[in-house]
Design an enzyme around this catalytic site. Structure first.
Site, mmCIF file in Angstrom:
data_model
loop_
_atom_site.group_PDB
_atom_site.id
_atom_site.type_symbol
_atom_site.label_atom_id
_atom_site.label_comp_id
_atom_site.label_asym_id
_atom_site.label_seq_id
_atom_site.Cartn_x
_atom_site.Cartn_y
_atom_site.Cartn_z
ATOM 1 N N ASN A 129 0.615 -1.155 0.256
ATOM 2 C CA ASN A 129 -0.103 -0.159 0.218
ATOM 3 C C ASN A 129 0.445 1.265 0.206
ATOM 4 O OD1 ASN A 129 -2.661 -1.227 0.284
ATOM 5 N ND2 ASN A 129 -2.964 -1.214 1.472
ATOM 6 N N CYS B 280 -7.758 2.307 3.500
ATOM 7 C CA CYS B 280 -6.741 1.220 3.588
ATOM 8 C C CYS B 280 -5.337 2.437 3.474
ATOM 9 C CB CYS B 280 -6.712 0.519 2.852
ATOM 10 S SG CYS B 280 -7.930 -0.789 2.855
HETATM 11 P P1 NAD Z 1 -15.335 -2.794 7.819
HETATM 12 O O1 NAD Z 1 -15.158 -1.491 9.101
HETATM 13 O O2 NAD Z 1 -16.087 -3.340 7.523
HETATM 14 O O3 NAD Z 1 -15.066 -3.953 8.751
HETATM 15 C C1 NAD Z 1 -15.177 -4.436 9.897
HETATM 16 C C2 NAD Z 1 -16.402 -5.372 10.819
HETATM 17 O O4 NAD Z 1 -15.737 -5.644 12.190
HETATM 18 C C3 NAD Z 1 -17.504 -4.473 11.390
HETATM 19 O O5 NAD Z 1 -19.476 -4.628 10.609
HETATM 20 C C4 NAD Z 1 -17.728 -4.488 12.868
HETATM 21 O O6 NAD Z 1 -18.625 -3.866 13.699
HETATM 22 C C5 NAD Z 1 -16.821 -5.558 12.894
HETATM 23 N N1 NAD Z 1 -16.072 -5.789 14.903
HETATM 24 C C6 NAD Z 1 -15.395 -5.470 15.030
HETATM 25 N N2 NAD Z 1 -14.992 -5.274 15.952
HETATM 26 C C7 NAD Z 1 -15.416 -6.763 16.086
HETATM 27 C C8 NAD Z 1 -15.227 -7.521 17.323
HETATM 28 N N3 NAD Z 1 -14.352 -7.642 18.323
HETATM 29 N N4 NAD Z 1 -16.498 -8.879 17.139
HETATM 30 C C9 NAD Z 1 -16.873 -9.180 15.715
HETATM 31 N N5 NAD Z 1 -16.724 -8.112 14.815
HETATM 32 C C10 NAD Z 1 -16.015 -7.429 14.891
HETATM 33 O O7 NAD Z 1 -13.682 -3.211 7.940
HETATM 34 P P2 NAD Z 1 -13.371 -3.401 5.985
HETATM 35 O O8 NAD Z 1 -13.044 -2.268 5.416
HETATM 36 O O9 NAD Z 1 -14.642 -4.620 6.325
HETATM 37 O O10 NAD Z 1 -11.697 -3.796 6.903
HETATM 38 C C11 NAD Z 1 -11.217 -5.105 7.445
HETATM 39 C C12 NAD Z 1 -9.995 -5.126 8.040
HETATM 40 O O11 NAD Z 1 -9.542 -5.657 6.707
HETATM 41 C C13 NAD Z 1 -9.062 -3.448 8.512
HETATM 42 O O12 NAD Z 1 -7.807 -4.055 8.973
HETATM 43 C C14 NAD Z 1 -8.586 -2.841 6.986
HETATM 44 O O13 NAD Z 1 -7.553 -2.339 7.185
HETATM 45 C C15 NAD Z 1 -7.954 -3.917 5.838
HETATM 46 N N6 NAD Z 1 -8.467 -4.262 4.675
HETATM 47 C C16 NAD Z 1 -9.908 -3.393 4.614
HETATM 48 C C17 NAD Z 1 -9.545 -3.705 2.576
HETATM 49 C C18 NAD Z 1 -11.082 -3.042 2.271
HETATM 50 O O14 NAD Z 1 -10.943 -2.970 0.613
HETATM 51 N N7 NAD Z 1 -11.759 -2.155 2.893
HETATM 52 C C19 NAD Z 1 -8.568 -4.184 1.962
HETATM 53 C C20 NAD Z 1 -7.632 -4.879 2.503
HETATM 54 C C21 NAD Z 1 -7.825 -4.887 3.842
#
Ligand code: NAD
Length: 480
Positions: A233, A285
């Site tokens: 990234n 990200c």
């Molecule tokens: P998001 O915010 O869309 O989803 C995260 C989910 O996790 C939420 O629904 C939240 O309620 C849930 N959550 C949080 N704590 C919890 C717990 N203790 N128990 C159960 N559920 C819980 O996030 P995202 O965009 O899917 O990103 C997730 C991870 O992946 C991050 O670290 C992000 O950096 C990484 N990532 C994201 C992308 C992207 O494009 N969105 C791409 C690559 C990596």
């Protein structure tokens, strides 16, 4: 092929796409989330965000895909648990690991009671700083001990995610590579077996013909896997900032950055993607991951001049839009500005880190009236902000506008009826193209002034025929 019981904790963009893709491979998947309302919606087949193809993939695999708020029963019988919770940017720029930590501790407590034959493979898919794998192991161990210990084994694996919102389903099923890091050979083998249909591209899909013959499986140590994600990234963010630096210089010397990007992008060592000048990077990200990598470096008292510059150039790009508008309109007070596009990039409704909101806020502060339109993110924006007028038709946004700013390069904006646009806008109409996404010649032919990024004296019209001759799609060339 061996089928696994898989739990995915966190049912957001990454968790849902991962869960649905693994179900497509034949695994039995349960997605867990702490958000009760979200889980209820998912159970009814509704997805609370826009991601092309995801609803269909979930519906197709509904018999192998469940949703719950309850981790215990899932973790007790799962072979593999993915952690895909959010890791937002903390106050000091470092990734906030509290959600990951909560899941790890709970897993430890659950494992103390579990009667398991095989160690649980805990896969960190959330983007986490280098060293987090060991941190997660420590917290699982803490949880185990708090709950009175137990014999159940576990092993932590890093499996960073590279999907792009807007093409997440495609990226998940046809990735450029799968990266897995662990100190345990058995755990690496388990992940290889889990992903085998993707690695060998042998799963059934309606998306045939497949773009790939086989997918490289990169198995490495934990720390290197974690570093690969941040380095990827940070590199892409730096590449965009690099072309923006060249764009600003091109404007001064009279060069056209689109020509320059085309000319350098044909060099295979450089590549044509992520060479699009404009408003810079945003999203959920890049900003947080670059900040987190800088925070890691600070822990070692290591300076990161290249990353610092990439961030500084990116911040400056946002201000360039305001300067361009001021240069043409002289004062922004009382001017009506149409913002076309709100999401941080096309094909998503994600507003996290989107430049649109920062630009709108700044225009509002300077006395302009901002009217916004986005093909999918309008309702979400209207619910999240109170200083913006959001409309649901691009022509309504453009009506009487002194200027329009392309903030997100939605395909729809390339198909606007420009004659109609020119007749609706305040005279003389102005387009500031924050993504260099439109054809300047077509805009000017409709009697609209055009200002892009890095276009020398502003008169050069990039030759889109050249892009086609080189076999690149416009999107490849512009945005990657
Ligand atoms: P998001 O915010 O869309 O989803 C995260 C989910 O996790 C939420 O629904 C939240 O309620 C849930 N959550 C949080 N704590 C919890 C717990 N203790 N128990 C159960 N559920 C819980 O996030 P995202 O965009 O899917 O990103 C997730 C991870 O992946 C991050 O670290 C992000 O950096 C990484 N990532 C994201 C992308 C992207 O494009 N969105 C791409 C690559 C990596």
């Amino acid at each position: 092929m061996e089928k696994f019981d898989v739990g995915v904790v966190g049912s957001g963009y990454v968790g849902l796409v991962t869960g649905a893709s693994l179900a497509q491979l034949g695994h039995r998947v349960t997605c867990i989330d702490k958000d009760v309302r979200l889980v209820a919606k998912l159970g009814e087949g509704q997805i609370p965000f826009y991601e092309p193809g995801l609803e269909e993939l979930m519906a197709k695999n509904a018999d192998r895909l469940r949703f719950t708020t309850e981790l215990t029963s899932v973790a007790c019988k799962a072979d593999v648990i993915f952690i895909a919770v959010d890791t937002p940017q903390g106050e000091d720029g470092a990734a906030d690991l509290s959600n990951v930590a909560a899941v790890a501790r709970s897993l430890g407590q659950i494992l103390s009671d579990a009667n398991r034959e095989r160690p649980l493979v805990v896969v960190n898919k959330s983007t986490v700083p280098v060293g987090s794998g060991d941190y997660v192991s420590m917290l699982i161990q803490d949880g185990l001990q708090e709950a009175g210990g137990g014999e159940a084994g576990f092993v932590v694996v890093s499996n960073p995610e590279f999907l792009r919102e807007g093409s997440a389903v495609y990226d998940s099923l046809f990735p450029d590579r799968i990266v897995v890091g662990s100190d345990s050979r058995e755990a690496l083998d388990t992940l290889r077996t889990l992903y085998e249909p993707i690695i060998e591209q042998s799963f059934s899909t309606e998306l045939d013909p497949r773009p790939k013959v086989a997918v490289p499986f990169v198995s490495t140590d934990l720390v290197s896997a974690e570093m690969i994600k941040y380095a990827a990234n940070a590199f892409l963010a730096t590449k965009v900032s690099f072309i923006n630096e060249i764009a600003n210089l091109s404007e001064l010397v009279g060069a056209d950055v689109s020509e320059v990007a085309y000319g350098i992008g044909l060099d295979e060592r450089i590549g044509s993607r992520f060479l699009s000048a404009g408003l810079g990077w945003g999203g959920s990200c890049f900003p947080k991951d670059v900040a987190a990598l800088k925070a890691v470096a600070r822990e070692y008292e290591h300076e990161t001049p290249l990353l610092d510059a990439a961030v500084a150039v990116n911040e400056r790009q946002r201000g360039q839009v305001i300067l361009k508008l001021q240069r043409e309109l002289h004062t922004l007070k009382g001017k009506r500005i149409a913002l076309l596009g709100l999401s941080f990039k096309p094909n998503t409704d994600d507003l996290r880190g989107a430049p649109s909101l920062a630009i709108a806020r700044e225009l509002d502060r300077r006395g302009a009236r901002v009217v916004c339109y986005d093909p999918v993110a309008g309702r979400k924006t209207a619910a999240a902000t109170d200083f913006l007028k959001v409309v649901f038709d691009p022509y309504e946004a453009l009506k009487e506008a002194h200027a329009a700013v392309i903030v997100t390069e939605w395909e729809e904006f390339r198909e606007l009826d420009l004659k109609r646009v020119a007749s609706l806008m305040h005279k003389p109409p102005l387009f500031v193209d924050g993504r260099n996404a439109l054809d300047p010649g077509e805009i000017r032919a409709a009697g609209i002034r055009y200002r892009g990024f890095g276009h020398g004296d502003g008169q050069n019209a990039f030759d889109y025929g050249k892009v086609r001759t080189a076999g690149l799609s416009h999107t490849d060339y512009q945005r990657g």
